[in-house]
Design a protein around this motif. Structure first.
Motif, short mmCIF file in Angstrom:
data_model
loop_
_atom_site.label_atom_id
_atom_site.label_comp_id
_atom_site.label_asym_id
_atom_site.label_seq_id
_atom_site.Cartn_x
_atom_site.Cartn_y
_atom_site.Cartn_z
N ALA A 136 2.90 6.56 -4.58
CA ALA A 136 4.14 6.47 -5.65
C ALA A 136 4.67 7.90 -5.22
CB ALA A 136 3.42 6.69 -6.92
N TYR A 137 5.95 8.10 -5.60
CA TYR A 137 6.52 9.43 -5.41
C TYR A 137 5.82 10.46 -6.57
CZ TYR A 137 10.58 7.26 -3.03
OH TYR A 137 11.52 6.79 -2.34
N PRO A 138 5.99 11.74 -5.97
CA PRO A 138 5.26 12.69 -6.75
C PRO A 138 5.78 12.84 -8.08
CG PRO A 138 6.44 13.59 -4.84
CD PRO A 138 6.44 12.13 -4.86
N ASN A 139 5.20 13.70 -8.91
CA ASN A 139 5.96 14.10 -10.39
C ASN A 139 6.73 15.12 -9.87
OD1 ASN A 139 3.83 12.84 -11.89
ND2 ASN A 139 2.43 14.58 -11.77
N GLY A 140 8.07 15.09 -10.78
CA GLY A 140 9.15 15.81 -10.77
C GLY A 140 10.20 15.26 -9.79
N HIS A 141 9.81 14.15 -8.92
CA HIS A 141 10.88 13.63 -8.08
C HIS A 141 11.57 12.80 -9.02
CE1 HIS A 141 12.75 10.77 -4.93
NE2 HIS A 141 12.34 11.59 -4.13
N ARG A 142 12.90 12.24 -8.61
CA ARG A 142 13.66 11.61 -9.42
C ARG A 142 13.24 10.11 -9.82
NH1 ARG A 142 19.21 10.03 -6.29
NH2 ARG A 142 19.15 7.85 -6.68
N PHE A 143 12.54 9.64 -8.79
CA PHE A 143 11.86 8.43 -8.75
C PHE A 143 10.28 8.32 -8.98
CE2 PHE A 143 15.13 7.15 -5.76
CZ PHE A 143 16.12 6.84 -6.47
N GLN A 144 10.05 9.30 -9.78
CA GLN A 144 8.56 9.56 -10.12
C GLN A 144 7.92 8.33 -10.43
OE1 GLN A 144 7.99 12.77 -12.90
NE2 GLN A 144 6.41 11.70 -13.92
N GLY A 145 6.66 7.91 -10.12
CA GLY A 145 5.96 6.94 -10.33
C GLY A 145 6.11 5.52 -9.60
N PRO B 203 0.86 -1.23 0.10
CA PRO B 203 0.07 -0.01 -0.05
C PRO B 203 0.93 1.23 0.07
CG PRO B 203 0.17 -0.75 2.26
CD PRO B 203 0.97 -1.63 1.45
N PHE B 204 1.90 1.22 -0.75
CA PHE B 204 2.65 2.36 -0.76
C PHE B 204 2.35 3.40 -1.91
CE2 PHE B 204 5.24 -1.27 0.19
CZ PHE B 204 5.50 -1.22 1.44
N PRO C 66 7.10 3.06 -6.25
CA PRO C 66 6.37 3.21 -4.87
C PRO C 66 7.29 3.78 -3.95
CG PRO C 66 6.50 0.94 -5.83
CD PRO C 66 7.12 1.77 -6.87
N ASN C 67 7.00 4.55 -3.09
CA ASN C 67 7.72 5.34 -2.11
C ASN C 67 7.82 4.37 -0.91
OD1 ASN C 67 9.07 6.74 0.09
ND2 ASN C 67 7.59 8.60 -0.22
N ILE C 68 9.03 3.56 -0.72
CA ILE C 68 9.11 2.55 0.46
C ILE C 68 10.05 3.09 1.41
CG2 ILE C 68 8.40 0.37 -1.15
CD1 ILE C 68 11.54 0.30 -1.49
#
Length: 117
Positions: free
Chosen positions: A79-88, A76-77, A90-92
């Protein structure tokens, strides 16, 4: 990790996540881990394998190996926001992928998938 523990974890994951691992099969050969340890552990639940469209063999993994590689996509993670280097992706951040945490995550994922209409 010992090969017999990997076998038990694979079996437990199939019980926890039947919707994800419904196509798991028992491998007749020892796993790579068992081979490296000189163990005779066989019949571990595995996924993958077979041949692709062009007739080339595909890799097979134990269920535990597969879960270790793909758990972040099932949780249930956010996603990193738009503009972040890991955009799209999951933010773990803050999640420690220990064995117990991965098993708890698997149980949580199956419960949430049953709640969907």
């Amino acid at each position: 990790m010992k090969a017999r523990i990997e076998k038990k974890l694979s079996k437990r994951l199939v019980e926890l996540l039947p919707s994800v691992y419904r196509k798991a099969w028992r491998d007749q050969d020892p796993t790579e881990l068992a081979y490296d340890q000189g163990s005779s552990v066989r019949h571990v639940l595995s996924v993958g394998g077979g041949v692709d469209y062009w007739g080339e063999g595909q890799d097979a993994y134990t269920v535990w190996e597969d879960w270790q590689m793909n758990w972040c996509w099932h949780g249930p993670f956010e996603a990193y926001p738009n503009g972040h280097r890991f955009q799209g992706y999951p933010n773990i951040e803050g999640f420690r992928p220990t064995t117990i945490n991965l098993l708890k995550l698997a149980a949580q994922c199956e419960r949430t998938s049953k709640e969907w209409p």
